[in-house]
Design a protein around this motif. Sequence first.
Motif, PDB file in Angstrom:
ATOM      1  N   ALA A   1      24.924  25.024  50.559  1.00  0.00           N
ATOM      2  CA  ALA A   1      24.693  23.922  49.629  1.00  0.00           C
ATOM      3  C   ALA A   1      23.278  24.113  49.080  1.00  0.00           C
ATOM      4  O   ALA A   1      22.361  24.444  49.831  1.00  0.00           O
ATOM      5  CB  ALA A   1      24.806  22.578  50.337  1.00  0.00           C
ATOM      6  N   VAL A   2      23.117  23.945  47.778  1.00  0.00           N
ATOM      7  CA  VAL A   2      21.796  24.089  47.171  1.00  0.00           C
ATOM      8  C   VAL A   2      21.447  22.770  46.493  1.00  0.00           C
ATOM      9  O   VAL A   2      22.182  22.290  45.621  1.00  0.00           O
ATOM     10  CB  VAL A   2      21.757  25.249  46.150  1.00  0.00           C
ATOM     11  N   LEU A   3      20.334  22.176  46.916  1.00  0.00           N
ATOM     12  CA  LEU A   3      19.897  20.874  46.426  1.00  0.00           C
ATOM     13  C   LEU A   3      18.446  20.939  45.974  1.00  0.00           C
ATOM     14  O   LEU A   3      17.634  21.658  46.566  1.00  0.00           O
ATOM     15  CB  LEU A   3      20.010  19.832  47.542  1.00  0.00           C
ATOM     16  N   ARG A   4      18.125  20.194  44.929  1.00  0.00           N
ATOM     17  CA  ARG A   4      16.720  20.043  44.532  1.00  0.00           C
ATOM     18  C   ARG A   4      16.279  18.674  44.999  1.00  0.00           C
ATOM     19  O   ARG A   4      16.766  17.645  44.541  1.00  0.00           O
ATOM     20  CB  ARG A   4      16.530  20.185  43.031  1.00  0.00           C
TER      21      ARG A   4
ATOM     22  N   VAL B   1      13.735  15.428  45.722  1.00  0.00           N
ATOM     23  CA  VAL B   1      12.869  14.624  44.858  1.00  0.00           C
ATOM     24  C   VAL B   1      11.484  15.267  44.764  1.00  0.00           C
ATOM     25  O   VAL B   1      10.888  15.618  45.777  1.00  0.00           O
ATOM     26  CB  VAL B   1      12.741  13.183  45.409  1.00  0.00           C
ATOM     27  N   GLY B   2      11.004  15.438  43.545  1.00  0.00           N
ATOM     28  CA  GLY B   2       9.671  15.981  43.316  1.00  0.00           C
ATOM     29  C   GLY B   2       9.574  17.491  43.388  1.00  0.00           C
ATOM     30  O   GLY B   2       8.548  18.061  43.038  1.00  0.00           O
ATOM     31  N   ALA B   3      10.629  18.164  43.833  1.00  0.00           N
ATOM     32  CA  ALA B   3      10.599  19.627  43.949  1.00  0.00           C
ATOM     33  C   ALA B   3      10.895  20.267  42.599  1.00  0.00           C
ATOM     34  O   ALA B   3      11.618  19.711  41.781  1.00  0.00           O
ATOM     35  CB  ALA B   3      11.616  20.087  44.990  1.00  0.00           C
ATOM     36  N   LYS B   4      10.338  21.438  42.390  1.00  0.00           N
ATOM     37  CA  LYS B   4      10.571  22.169  41.143  1.00  0.00           C
ATOM     38  C   LYS B   4      11.727  23.164  41.279  1.00  0.00           C
ATOM     39  O   LYS B   4      12.272  23.613  40.284  1.00  0.00           O
ATOM     40  CB  LYS B   4       9.301  22.881  40.717  1.00  0.00           C
ATOM     41  N   THR B   5      12.078  23.509  42.512  1.00  0.00           N
ATOM     42  CA  THR B   5      13.160  24.466  42.745  1.00  0.00           C
ATOM     43  C   THR B   5      14.116  23.917  43.797  1.00  0.00           C
ATOM     44  O   THR B   5      13.804  22.951  44.501  1.00  0.00           O
ATOM     45  CB  THR B   5      12.611  25.828  43.228  1.00  0.00           C
ATOM     46  N   GLY B   6      15.257  24.563  43.919  1.00  0.00           N
ATOM     47  CA  GLY B   6      16.260  24.131  44.882  1.00  0.00           C
ATOM     48  C   GLY B   6      15.954  24.607  46.292  1.00  0.00           C
ATOM     49  O   GLY B   6      15.233  25.583  46.494  1.00  0.00           O
TER      50      GLY B   6
ATOM     51  N   PHE C   1      21.270  15.953  54.125  1.00  0.00           N
ATOM     52  CA  PHE C   1      20.416  16.431  53.046  1.00  0.00           C
ATOM     53  C   PHE C   1      20.949  15.863  51.743  1.00  0.00           C
ATOM     54  O   PHE C   1      22.156  15.815  51.544  1.00  0.00           O
ATOM     55  CB  PHE C   1      20.442  17.962  52.962  1.00  0.00           C
ATOM     56  N   GLY C   2      20.066  15.473  50.846  1.00  0.00           N
ATOM     57  CA  GLY C   2      20.513  14.947  49.565  1.00  0.00           C
ATOM     58  C   GLY C   2      19.569  15.313  48.447  1.00  0.00           C
ATOM     59  O   GLY C   2      18.378  15.530  48.667  1.00  0.00           O
ATOM     60  N   GLY C   3      20.108  15.416  47.237  1.00  0.00           N
ATOM     61  CA  GLY C   3      19.291  15.716  46.073  1.00  0.00           C
ATOM     62  C   GLY C   3      20.159  16.073  44.887  1.00  0.00           C
ATOM     63  O   GLY C   3      21.370  15.818  44.873  1.00  0.00           O
ATOM     64  N   HIS C   4      19.551  16.676  43.878  1.00  0.00           N
ATOM     65  CA  HIS C   4      20.293  17.123  42.699  1.00  0.00           C
ATOM     66  C   HIS C   4      21.107  18.356  43.062  1.00  0.00           C
ATOM     67  O   HIS C   4      20.595  19.293  43.674  1.00  0.00           O
ATOM     68  CB  HIS C   4      19.328  17.473  41.559  1.00  0.00           C
ATOM     69  N   LEU C   5      22.375  18.363  42.682  1.00  0.00           N
ATOM     70  CA  LEU C   5      23.243  19.517  42.898  1.00  0.00           C
ATOM     71  C   LEU C   5      22.756  20.679  42.045  1.00  0.00           C
ATOM     72  O   LEU C   5      22.498  20.522  40.854  1.00  0.00           O
ATOM     73  CB  LEU C   5      24.686  19.161  42.522  1.00  0.00           C
TER      74      LEU C   5
END
Length: 114
Positions: A44-47, A49-54, A92-96
């Motif tokens: 699973a690849v997540l970005r 909060v506040g991160a520039k990369t996954g 884990f959670g974030g932008h897909l």
Amino acid sequence: MSVEIHIRRLHRYDDLSAALAGLPDTLNIDAAFIISEIGSLMPAVLRFVGAKTGTVVHSDTEILSLSGALARNESGGSHIRMAVYDQNDAVFGGHLMVWSMVRATAEIVIGSAP
């Protein structure tokens, strides 16, 4: 207003992000929203909060939540957030992000206005 329901099953090694991004064109709709999803990923690849990369989660994961809007790329594309958990019950959670690969299957229910 009525809602059209679309159901898609993804298979092992399908890229979840790419499959969702392509649905508006595949279904010939301008926009849609995710109603429900169940499935597993590896990785699973997540970005976050506040991160520039996954960030890559290098373990078998199950999807807890998947939500967001789907739109054609020329209309701004899709915006999707996801939460997963691994075999140690870490969440884990974030932008897909791309390269979130289906481990076994993933069933997705989306809605669109005709």
